[in-house]
Design a protein around this motif. Structure first.
Motif, PDB file in Angstrom:
ATOM      1  N   MET A  35       2.778  -1.927 -15.893  1.00 29.16           N
ATOM      2  CA  MET A  35       1.889  -1.945 -14.741  1.00 29.16           C
ATOM      3  C   MET A  35       2.438  -0.970 -13.704  1.00 29.16           C
ATOM      4  SD  MET A  35       1.175  -5.117 -12.085  1.00 29.16           S
ATOM      5  CE  MET A  35       1.486  -6.270 -13.342  1.00 29.16           C
ATOM      6  N   ASN A  36       1.576  -0.134 -13.140  1.00 29.96           N
ATOM      7  CA  ASN A  36       2.070   0.774 -12.112  1.00 29.96           C
ATOM      8  C   ASN A  36       2.007   0.092 -10.746  1.00 29.96           C
ATOM      9  OD1 ASN A  36      -0.475   1.198 -10.852  1.00 29.96           O
ATOM     10  ND2 ASN A  36      -0.995   2.737 -12.391  1.00 29.96           N
ATOM     11  N   ASP A  37       2.706   0.659  -9.768  1.00 33.86           N
ATOM     12  CA  ASP A  37       2.808   0.042  -8.444  1.00 33.86           C
ATOM     13  C   ASP A  37       1.460  -0.143  -7.763  1.00 33.86           C
ATOM     14  OD1 ASP A  37       6.002   1.323  -7.228  1.00 33.86           O
ATOM     15  OD2 ASP A  37       5.490  -0.184  -8.707  1.00 33.86           O
ATOM     16  N   ALA A  38       0.497   0.734  -8.015  1.00 28.12           N
ATOM     17  CA  ALA A  38      -0.794   0.646  -7.352  1.00 28.12           C
ATOM     18  C   ALA A  38      -1.573  -0.596  -7.781  1.00 28.12           C
ATOM     19  CB  ALA A  38      -1.615   1.900  -7.633  1.00 28.12           C
ATOM     20  N   GLN A  39      -1.206  -1.187  -8.935  1.00 28.50           N
ATOM     21  CA  GLN A  39      -1.916  -2.354  -9.437  1.00 28.50           C
ATOM     22  C   GLN A  39      -1.041  -3.609  -9.395  1.00 28.50           C
ATOM     23  OE1 GLN A  39      -2.966  -0.956 -13.312  1.00 28.50           O
ATOM     24  NE2 GLN A  39      -4.759   0.110 -12.581  1.00 28.50           N
ATOM     25  N   GLN A  40       0.019  -3.607  -8.632  1.00 28.72           N
ATOM     26  CA  GLN A  40       0.939  -4.732  -8.581  1.00 28.72           C
ATOM     27  C   GLN A  40       0.273  -5.971  -7.993  1.00 28.72           C
ATOM     28  OE1 GLN A  40       4.858  -3.831  -7.802  1.00 28.72           O
ATOM     29  NE2 GLN A  40       5.388  -5.796  -8.644  1.00 28.72           N
ATOM     30  N   ASN A  41       0.376  -7.086  -8.725  1.00 30.54           N
ATOM     31  CA  ASN A  41      -0.187  -8.367  -8.304  1.00 30.54           C
ATOM     32  C   ASN A  41       0.933  -9.297  -7.882  1.00 30.54           C
ATOM     33  OD1 ASN A  41      -3.023  -8.009  -9.022  1.00 30.54           O
ATOM     34  ND2 ASN A  41      -2.256  -7.859 -11.104  1.00 30.54           N
ATOM     35  N   PHE A  42       0.643 -10.150  -6.899  1.00 31.15           N
ATOM     36  CA  PHE A  42       1.596 -11.157  -6.427  1.00 31.15           C
ATOM     37  C   PHE A  42       0.884 -12.493  -6.429  1.00 31.15           C
ATOM     38  CE2 PHE A  42       2.641  -7.103  -4.580  1.00 31.15           C
ATOM     39  CZ  PHE A  42       3.998  -6.992  -4.825  1.00 31.15           C
ATOM     40  N   GLY A  43       1.495 -13.491  -7.071  1.00 35.53           N
ATOM     41  CA  GLY A  43       0.895 -14.816  -7.157  1.00 35.53           C
ATOM     42  C   GLY A  43       1.658 -15.828  -6.329  1.00 35.53           C
ATOM     43  N   PRO A  44       1.229 -17.091  -6.386  1.00 38.98           N
ATOM     44  CA  PRO A  44       1.848 -18.157  -5.602  1.00 38.98           C
ATOM     45  C   PRO A  44       3.368 -18.219  -5.785  1.00 38.98           C
ATOM     46  CG  PRO A  44      -0.134 -18.946  -6.656  1.00 38.98           C
ATOM     47  CD  PRO A  44       0.130 -17.575  -7.211  1.00 38.98           C
ATOM     48  N   GLY A  45       4.068 -18.299  -4.665  1.00 38.69           N
ATOM     49  CA  GLY A  45       5.530 -18.391  -4.678  1.00 38.69           C
ATOM     50  C   GLY A  45       6.246 -17.058  -4.728  1.00 38.69           C
ATOM     51  N   GLU A  46       5.538 -15.987  -5.044  1.00 37.37           N
ATOM     52  CA  GLU A  46       6.166 -14.666  -5.081  1.00 37.37           C
ATOM     53  C   GLU A  46       6.242 -14.093  -3.674  1.00 37.37           C
ATOM     54  OE1 GLU A  46       5.445 -12.723  -9.317  1.00 37.37           O
ATOM     55  OE2 GLU A  46       3.599 -12.857  -8.145  1.00 37.37           O
ATOM     56  N   VAL A  47       7.128 -13.133  -3.500  1.00 42.53           N
ATOM     57  CA  VAL A  47       7.338 -12.513  -2.190  1.00 42.53           C
ATOM     58  C   VAL A  47       6.747 -11.108  -2.208  1.00 42.53           C
ATOM     59  CG1 VAL A  47       9.065 -11.785  -0.494  1.00 42.53           C
ATOM     60  CG2 VAL A  47       9.419 -13.870  -1.831  1.00 42.53           C
ATOM     61  N   ALA A  48       5.988 -10.795  -1.160  1.00 40.78           N
ATOM     62  CA  ALA A  48       5.372  -9.476  -1.028  1.00 40.78           C
ATOM     63  C   ALA A  48       5.767  -8.873   0.312  1.00 40.78           C
ATOM     64  CB  ALA A  48       3.852  -9.588  -1.114  1.00 40.78           C
ATOM     65  N   ALA A  49       5.947  -7.562   0.325  1.00 42.22           N
ATOM     66  CA  ALA A  49       6.203  -6.839   1.571  1.00 42.22           C
ATOM     67  C   ALA A  49       4.857  -6.553   2.222  1.00 42.22           C
ATOM     68  CB  ALA A  49       6.945  -5.541   1.282  1.00 42.22           C
ATOM     69  N   VAL A  50       4.736  -6.868   3.512  1.00 40.96           N
ATOM     70  CA  VAL A  50       3.488  -6.672   4.250  1.00 40.96           C
ATOM     71  C   VAL A  50       3.775  -5.791   5.466  1.00 40.96           C
ATOM     72  CG1 VAL A  50       1.635  -7.811   5.539  1.00 40.96           C
ATOM     73  CG2 VAL A  50       2.588  -8.910   3.497  1.00 40.96           C
ATOM     74  N   MET A  51       3.051  -4.691   5.564  1.00 41.21           N
ATOM     75  CA  MET A  51       3.191  -3.784   6.704  1.00 41.21           C
ATOM     76  C   MET A  51       2.240  -4.245   7.801  1.00 41.21           C
ATOM     77  SD  MET A  51       4.889  -1.167   7.779  1.00 41.21           S
ATOM     78  CE  MET A  51       5.442  -0.081   6.499  1.00 41.21           C
ATOM     79  N   VAL A  52       2.780  -4.436   8.999  1.00 40.62           N
ATOM     80  CA  VAL A  52       1.964  -4.850  10.139  1.00 40.62           C
ATOM     81  C   VAL A  52       2.043  -3.781  11.224  1.00 40.62           C
ATOM     82  CG1 VAL A  52       2.159  -7.322   9.685  1.00 40.62           C
ATOM     83  CG2 VAL A  52       3.869  -6.214  11.093  1.00 40.62           C
ATOM     84  N   ALA A  53       1.089  -3.796  12.140  1.00 42.85           N
ATOM     85  CA  ALA A  53       0.998  -2.767  13.177  1.00 42.85           C
ATOM     86  C   ALA A  53       1.903  -3.103  14.363  1.00 42.85           C
ATOM     87  CB  ALA A  53      -0.443  -2.606  13.636  1.00 42.85           C
ATOM     88  N   VAL A  54       3.200  -2.967  14.146  1.00 47.04           N
ATOM     89  CA  VAL A  54       4.191  -3.129  15.210  1.00 47.04           C
ATOM     90  C   VAL A  54       5.158  -1.964  15.116  1.00 47.04           C
ATOM     91  CG1 VAL A  54       4.022  -5.646  15.337  1.00 47.04           C
ATOM     92  CG2 VAL A  54       5.672  -4.614  13.792  1.00 47.04           C
ATOM     93  N   ALA A  55       5.980  -1.789  16.114  1.00 42.60           N
ATOM     94  CA  ALA A  55       6.875  -0.629  16.187  1.00 42.60           C
ATOM     95  C   ALA A  55       8.138  -0.801  15.339  1.00 42.60           C
ATOM     96  CB  ALA A  55       7.240  -0.355  17.635  1.00 42.60           C
ATOM     97  N   VAL A  56       7.948  -1.014  14.050  1.00 45.08           N
ATOM     98  CA  VAL A  56       9.063  -1.031  13.098  1.00 45.08           C
ATOM     99  C   VAL A  56       8.674  -0.151  11.922  1.00 45.08           C
ATOM    100  CG1 VAL A  56       9.944  -3.315  13.734  1.00 45.08           C
ATOM    101  CG2 VAL A  56       8.244  -3.119  11.937  1.00 45.08           C
ATOM    102  N   GLU A  57       9.659   0.390  11.238  1.00 45.33           N
ATOM    103  CA  GLU A  57       9.386   1.319  10.149  1.00 45.33           C
ATOM    104  C   GLU A  57       9.294   0.661   8.786  1.00 45.33           C
ATOM    105  OE1 GLU A  57      12.245   4.449  10.212  1.00 45.33           O
ATOM    106  OE2 GLU A  57      11.806   4.983  12.274  1.00 45.33           O
ATOM    107  N   THR A  58       9.662  -0.605   8.696  1.00 43.75           N
ATOM    108  CA  THR A  58       9.678  -1.271   7.398  1.00 43.75           C
ATOM    109  C   THR A  58       8.753  -2.484   7.402  1.00 43.75           C
ATOM    110  OG1 THR A  58      11.565  -2.615   8.059  1.00 43.75           O
ATOM    111  CG2 THR A  58      12.051  -0.553   6.917  1.00 43.75           C
ATOM    112  N   PRO A  59       8.255  -2.840   6.224  1.00 44.03           N
ATOM    113  CA  PRO A  59       7.391  -4.021   6.148  1.00 44.03           C
ATOM    114  C   PRO A  59       8.188  -5.317   6.246  1.00 44.03           C
ATOM    115  CG  PRO A  59       7.630  -3.006   3.987  1.00 44.03           C
ATOM    116  CD  PRO A  59       8.358  -2.137   4.960  1.00 44.03           C
ATOM    117  N   TYR A  60       7.500  -6.394   6.578  1.00 49.22           N
ATOM    118  CA  TYR A  60       8.083  -7.732   6.605  1.00 49.22           C
ATOM    119  C   TYR A  60       7.800  -8.415   5.270  1.00 49.22           C
ATOM    120  CZ  TYR A  60       8.613  -7.365  11.676  1.00 49.22           C
ATOM    121  OH  TYR A  60       8.984  -6.986  12.936  1.00 49.22           O
ATOM    122  N   SER A  61       8.660  -9.340   4.872  1.00 56.02           N
ATOM    123  CA  SER A  61       8.468 -10.090   3.634  1.00 56.02           C
ATOM    124  C   SER A  61       7.782 -11.417   3.926  1.00 56.02           C
ATOM    125  CB  SER A  61       9.817 -10.355   2.949  1.00 56.02           C
ATOM    126  OG  SER A  61      10.400  -9.147   2.536  1.00 56.02           O
TER     127      SER A  61
END
Length: 71
Positions: free
Chosen positions: A1-27
């Motif tokens: 599976m390539n990164d563009a099609q990555q799925n995350f299900g219950p209990g898994e951790v995903a990085a989420v980018m939010v519109a705040v003044a930080v350069e990295t996503p939150y988990s």
């Protein structure tokens, strides 16, 4: 599976980018009954409020620096 099609299900951790003044996503943990993919737009808790974010992919590291919160 390539990164563009990555799925995350219950209990898994995903990085989420939010519109705040930080350069990295939150988990965030995917809650029961939800599945997200890279590029999904989600509402996440950020401090005392809810904000919109984009699922960025897997987290950069497997160590959570703070307690994980659900998407």
């Amino acid at each position: 599976m390539n990164d563009a099609q990555q799925n995350f299900g219950p209990g898994e951790v995903a990085a989420v980018m939010v519109a705040v003044a930080v350069e990295t996503p939150y988990s965030y943990r995917v809650p029961e009954g939800m599945r997200v993919t890279r590029g999904s737009i989600v509402m996440v808790p950020l401090g005392p409020r809810q904000t919109m974010g984009v699922v960025w992919g897997p987290p950069k590291d497997s160590f959570a620096h703070n307690p994980l919160r659900d998407i």
